[in-house]
Write a protein that holds these residues in place. Structure first.
Motif, mmCIF file in Angstrom:
data_model
loop_
_atom_site.group_PDB
_atom_site.id
_atom_site.type_symbol
_atom_site.label_atom_id
_atom_site.label_comp_id
_atom_site.label_asym_id
_atom_site.label_seq_id
_atom_site.Cartn_x
_atom_site.Cartn_y
_atom_site.Cartn_z
ATOM 1 N N ARG A 75 8.828 9.160 74.842
ATOM 2 C CA ARG A 75 7.617 9.149 75.674
ATOM 3 C C ARG A 75 7.958 9.412 77.135
ATOM 4 O O ARG A 75 7.248 10.146 77.826
ATOM 5 N N ASN A 76 9.042 8.819 77.608
ATOM 6 C CA ASN A 76 9.468 9.052 78.989
ATOM 7 C C ASN A 76 9.845 10.514 79.198
ATOM 8 O O ASN A 76 9.503 11.107 80.229
ATOM 9 N N LEU A 77 10.527 11.105 78.225
ATOM 10 C CA LEU A 77 10.882 12.518 78.297
ATOM 11 C C LEU A 77 9.623 13.376 78.334
ATOM 12 O O LEU A 77 9.499 14.274 79.166
ATOM 13 N N ARG A 78 8.693 13.104 77.447
ATOM 14 C CA ARG A 78 7.421 13.839 77.416
ATOM 15 C C ARG A 78 6.725 13.772 78.770
ATOM 16 O O ARG A 78 6.290 14.786 79.310
ATOM 17 N N ASP A 79 6.645 12.581 79.325
ATOM 18 C CA ASP A 79 5.967 12.404 80.607
ATOM 19 C C ASP A 79 6.696 13.137 81.735
ATOM 20 O O ASP A 79 6.062 13.709 82.627
ATOM 21 N N SER A 80 8.026 13.135 81.696
ATOM 22 C CA SER A 80 8.813 13.839 82.714
ATOM 23 C C SER A 80 8.589 15.341 82.643
ATOM 24 O O SER A 80 8.442 16.009 83.670
ATOM 25 N N ILE A 81 8.565 15.882 81.417
ATOM 26 C CA ILE A 81 8.329 17.317 81.255
ATOM 27 C C ILE A 81 6.922 17.671 81.716
ATOM 28 O O ILE A 81 6.724 18.655 82.434
ATOM 29 N N LYS A 82 5.955 16.861 81.342
ATOM 30 C CA LYS A 82 4.569 17.117 81.758
ATOM 31 C C LYS A 82 4.450 17.120 83.283
ATOM 32 O O LYS A 82 3.828 18.025 83.865
ATOM 33 N N LYS A 83 5.065 16.157 83.930
ATOM 34 C CA LYS A 83 5.016 16.074 85.399
ATOM 35 C C LYS A 83 5.649 17.306 86.035
ATOM 36 O O LYS A 83 5.115 17.876 86.984
ATOM 37 N N ARG A 84 6.787 17.748 85.475
ATOM 38 C CA ARG A 84 7.476 18.920 86.030
ATOM 39 C C ARG A 84 6.671 20.198 85.818
ATOM 40 O O ARG A 84 6.619 21.057 86.693
ATOM 41 N N VAL A 85 6.012 20.322 84.670
ATOM 42 C CA VAL A 85 5.164 21.492 84.411
ATOM 43 C C VAL A 85 3.984 21.498 85.376
ATOM 44 O O VAL A 85 3.643 22.542 85.952
ATOM 45 N N GLU A 86 3.361 20.356 85.585
ATOM 46 C CA GLU A 86 2.237 20.279 86.525
ATOM 47 C C GLU A 86 2.679 20.659 87.931
ATOM 48 O O GLU A 86 1.978 21.374 88.642
ATOM 49 N N GLN A 87 3.855 20.203 88.336
ATOM 50 C CA GLN A 87 4.400 20.558 89.647
ATOM 51 C C GLN A 87 4.636 22.064 89.723
ATOM 52 O O GLN A 87 4.295 22.712 90.721
ATOM 53 N N PHE A 88 5.204 22.642 88.687
ATOM 54 C CA PHE A 88 5.469 24.075 88.642
ATOM 55 C C PHE A 88 4.175 24.874 88.755
ATOM 56 O O PHE A 88 4.094 25.841 89.510
ATOM 57 N N VAL A 89 3.158 24.477 88.018
ATOM 58 C CA VAL A 89 1.867 25.177 88.055
ATOM 59 C C VAL A 89 1.286 25.125 89.460
ATOM 60 O O VAL A 89 0.787 26.127 89.980
ATOM 61 N N GLU A 90 1.383 23.975 90.096
ATOM 62 C CA GLU A 90 0.877 23.839 91.463
ATOM 63 C C GLU A 90 1.659 24.735 92.428
ATOM 64 O O GLU A 90 1.079 25.411 93.274
#
Length: 95
Positions: free
Chosen positions: A70-85
């Motif tokens: 779950r922590n890995l999933r959340d970390s990847i999601k956060k990084r993808v959101e940052q990348f999109v921004e």
């Protein structure tokens, strides 16, 4: 990812390349130990390397491994959101 799936993903990328469709970015998320198993993509593109831990290396009880996942999933999601921004205006008008 087994070698058959890896070849299929790589072949799909080459099919897109031959059709004139290009990737602007290729992002790998495997750790350095497993990087050689990442698919190969035709250029031109910007390759970004985001090292995340391999789930197969998680240790502990089932619940502890689940929490690590779950922590890995959340970390990847956060990084993808940052990348999109960060790249929100990059591909507009450039297909």
């Amino acid at each position: 990812m087994d070698s058959i799936s890896q070849r299929k993903n790589t072949q799909d990328a080459w099919d897109l390349f031959r059709a004139g469709k290009f990737f602007h970015f290729v992002i790998t998320v495997c750790d350095r130990e497993h990087e050689e198993r990442c698919p190969i993509y035709p250029k031109p593109f910007a390759k970004l390397y985001w090292p995340f831990p391999e789930p197969e290396n998680f240790t502990g009880t089932h619940e502890e491994k689940l929490e690590q996942m779950r922590n890995l999933r959340d970390s990847i999601k956060k990084r993808v959101e940052q990348f999109v921004e960060e790249t929100s205006g990059f591909s507009q008008g450039s297909k």
